[in-house]
Design a protein around this motif. Structure first.
Motif, PDB file in Angstrom:
ATOM      1  N   ASN A  31      14.785  34.561  56.986  1.00  0.00           N
ATOM      2  CA  ASN A  31      15.066  35.031  58.345  1.00  0.00           C
ATOM      3  C   ASN A  31      16.348  35.873  58.318  1.00  0.00           C
ATOM      4  N   ASP A  32      17.251  35.611  59.225  1.00  0.00           N
ATOM      5  CA  ASP A  32      18.500  36.366  59.255  1.00  0.00           C
ATOM      6  C   ASP A  32      19.307  36.141  57.980  1.00  0.00           C
ATOM      7  N   MET A  33      19.994  37.187  57.565  1.00  0.00           N
ATOM      8  CA  MET A  33      20.941  37.094  56.461  1.00  0.00           C
ATOM      9  C   MET A  33      22.299  37.541  56.992  1.00  0.00           C
ATOM     10  N   ASP A  34      23.336  36.851  56.603  1.00  0.00           N
ATOM     11  CA  ASP A  34      24.656  37.086  57.187  1.00  0.00           C
ATOM     12  C   ASP A  34      25.728  37.142  56.110  1.00  0.00           C
ATOM     13  N   TRP A  35      26.837  37.702  56.507  1.00  0.00           N
ATOM     14  CA  TRP A  35      28.058  37.602  55.717  1.00  0.00           C
ATOM     15  C   TRP A  35      29.132  36.963  56.594  1.00  0.00           C
ATOM     16  N   TYR A  36      29.788  35.977  56.053  1.00  0.00           N
ATOM     17  CA  TYR A  36      30.925  35.330  56.682  1.00  0.00           C
ATOM     18  C   TYR A  36      32.149  35.564  55.796  1.00  0.00           C
ATOM     19  N   VAL A  77      20.777  40.977  50.054  1.00  0.00           N
ATOM     20  CA  VAL A  77      21.532  41.497  51.182  1.00  0.00           C
ATOM     21  C   VAL A  77      22.825  42.074  50.626  1.00  0.00           C
ATOM     22  N   ASN A  78      23.240  43.202  51.170  1.00  0.00           N
ATOM     23  CA  ASN A  78      24.443  43.884  50.714  1.00  0.00           C
ATOM     24  C   ASN A  78      25.418  44.076  51.867  1.00  0.00           C
ATOM     25  N   LEU A  79      26.677  44.172  51.512  1.00  0.00           N
ATOM     26  CA  LEU A  79      27.712  44.471  52.486  1.00  0.00           C
ATOM     27  C   LEU A  79      28.572  45.595  51.920  1.00  0.00           C
ATOM     28  N   GLN A  80      28.420  46.772  52.478  1.00  0.00           N
ATOM     29  CA  GLN A  80      29.242  47.915  52.088  1.00  0.00           C
ATOM     30  C   GLN A  80      30.468  47.935  52.995  1.00  0.00           C
ATOM     31  N   MET A  81      31.626  47.870  52.375  1.00  0.00           N
ATOM     32  CA  MET A  81      32.871  47.807  53.135  1.00  0.00           C
ATOM     33  C   MET A  81      33.706  49.042  52.836  1.00  0.00           C
ATOM     34  N   ASP A  82      33.914  49.857  53.840  1.00  0.00           N
ATOM     35  CA  ASP A  82      34.684  51.082  53.708  1.00  0.00           C
ATOM     36  C   ASP A  82      35.948  51.007  54.548  1.00  0.00           C
ATOM     37  N   ASN A  83      36.897  51.867  54.219  1.00  0.00           N
ATOM     38  CA  ASN A  83      38.157  51.895  54.955  1.00  0.00           C
ATOM     39  C   ASN A  83      38.731  50.481  55.118  1.00  0.00           C
ATOM     40  N   LEU A  84      38.816  49.786  54.008  1.00  0.00           N
ATOM     41  CA  LEU A  84      39.277  48.403  54.049  1.00  0.00           C
ATOM     42  C   LEU A  84      40.734  48.305  54.480  1.00  0.00           C
ATOM     43  N   LYS A  85      41.033  47.218  55.174  1.00  0.00           N
ATOM     44  CA  LYS A  85      42.373  46.950  55.676  1.00  0.00           C
ATOM     45  C   LYS A  85      42.877  45.637  55.097  1.00  0.00           C
ATOM     46  N   TYR A  92      34.496  36.025  50.913  1.00  0.00           N
ATOM     47  CA  TYR A  92      33.292  36.400  51.634  1.00  0.00           C
ATOM     48  C   TYR A  92      32.111  35.580  51.128  1.00  0.00           C
ATOM     49  N   PHE A  93      31.329  35.076  52.067  1.00  0.00           N
ATOM     50  CA  PHE A  93      30.178  34.235  51.763  1.00  0.00           C
ATOM     51  C   PHE A  93      28.915  34.855  52.353  1.00  0.00           C
ATOM     52  N   CYS A  94      27.860  34.887  51.570  1.00  0.00           N
ATOM     53  CA  CYS A  94      26.565  35.242  52.141  1.00  0.00           C
ATOM     54  C   CYS A  94      25.864  33.967  52.594  1.00  0.00           C
ATOM     55  N   HIS A  95      25.050  34.141  53.584  1.00  0.00           N
ATOM     56  CA  HIS A  95      24.321  33.019  54.184  1.00  0.00           C
ATOM     57  C   HIS A  95      22.939  33.512  54.578  1.00  0.00           C
ATOM     58  N   ALA A  96      21.956  32.655  54.480  1.00  0.00           N
ATOM     59  CA  ALA A  96      20.609  33.039  54.889  1.00  0.00           C
ATOM     60  C   ALA A  96      19.842  31.819  55.369  1.00  0.00           C
ATOM     61  N   ASP A 108      15.864  26.416  56.250  1.00  0.00           N
ATOM     62  CA  ASP A 108      17.156  25.760  56.083  1.00  0.00           C
ATOM     63  C   ASP A 108      18.236  26.798  55.846  1.00  0.00           C
ATOM     64  N   ASP A 109      19.476  26.358  55.989  1.00  0.00           N
ATOM     65  CA  ASP A 109      20.629  27.224  55.751  1.00  0.00           C
ATOM     66  C   ASP A 109      21.042  27.151  54.289  1.00  0.00           C
ATOM     67  N   TYR A 110      21.246  28.321  53.708  1.00  0.00           N
ATOM     68  CA  TYR A 110      21.718  28.404  52.323  1.00  0.00           C
ATOM     69  C   TYR A 110      22.934  29.318  52.257  1.00  0.00           C
ATOM     70  N   TRP A 111      23.866  28.954  51.354  1.00  0.00           N
ATOM     71  CA  TRP A 111      25.127  29.682  51.226  1.00  0.00           C
ATOM     72  C   TRP A 111      25.334  30.128  49.793  1.00  0.00           C
ATOM     73  N   GLY A 112      25.891  31.322  49.646  1.00  0.00           N
ATOM     74  CA  GLY A 112      26.349  31.773  48.343  1.00  0.00           C
ATOM     75  C   GLY A 112      27.676  31.131  48.002  1.00  0.00           C
ATOM     76  N   GLN A 113      28.164  31.393  46.807  1.00  0.00           N
ATOM     77  CA  GLN A 113      29.339  30.691  46.297  1.00  0.00           C
ATOM     78  C   GLN A 113      30.656  31.287  46.777  1.00  0.00           C
ATOM     79  N   GLY A 114      30.621  32.438  47.422  1.00  0.00           N
ATOM     80  CA  GLY A 114      31.869  33.048  47.883  1.00  0.00           C
ATOM     81  C   GLY A 114      32.441  33.995  46.848  1.00  0.00           C
ATOM     82  N   THR A 115      32.948  35.108  47.325  1.00  0.00           N
ATOM     83  CA  THR A 115      33.569  36.087  46.429  1.00  0.00           C
ATOM     84  C   THR A 115      34.837  36.616  47.094  1.00  0.00           C
ATOM     85  N   GLN A 116      35.903  36.731  46.309  1.00  0.00           N
ATOM     86  CA  GLN A 116      37.199  37.105  46.856  1.00  0.00           C
ATOM     87  C   GLN A 116      37.311  38.617  47.032  1.00  0.00           C
TER      88      GLN A 116
END
Length: 121
Positions: A31-36, A77-85, A92-96, A108-116
């Motif tokens: 279903n939905d995929m997210d980044w936290y 799922v990808n997260l392109q981050m530009d003009n970072l501050k 950052y954690f992915c979730h789905a 069910d909810d599943y989480w990635g391991q997190g990346t700095q």
């Protein structure tokens, strides 16, 4: 089912990074995929969400700078981050929400391991 995140690192303000997250295992549907993200001294924040039909939503502070995309054929799922501050510095954690073949009607909810992600000023 596992979510494996990759990407991240150290970048100067104004730079770009790309995070990726791949789901694997006994997947029936995603279903939905997210980044936290979890920044120093901050509560967990929802960065953005992408639906199965690729509708996206973002928190106000990243609109126009971050882009979420997904590849349903590859379960990624990808997260392109530009003009970072500097304030984007966080883990950052992915979730789905994933339904497995053994429980196709009960995702069910599943989480990635997190990346700095660290943004220097």
């Amino acid at each position: 089912v596992q979510l494996q995140a990759s990407g991240g690192g150290l970048v100067q303000a104004g730079g770009s990074l790309r995070l990726s997250c791949a789901a694997s295992g006994d997947i029936f549907a995603i279903n939905d995929m997210d980044w936290y993200r979890l920044g120093p001294g901050k509560p967990r924040e929802l960065v953005g969400t992408i639906s199965p039909d690729e509708m996206t939503n973002y928190r106000d502070s990243v609109k126009g700078r971050f882009t979420i995309s997904r590849d349903n054929a590859k379960n990624t799922v990808n997260l392109q981050m530009d003009n970072l501050k500097p304030e984007d510095t966080a883990v950052y954690f992915c979730h789905a929400q994933i339904a497995t073949r053994s429980r196709p009607l009960f995702p069910d909810d599943y989480w990635g391991q997190g990346t700095q992600v660290t943004v220097s000023s």
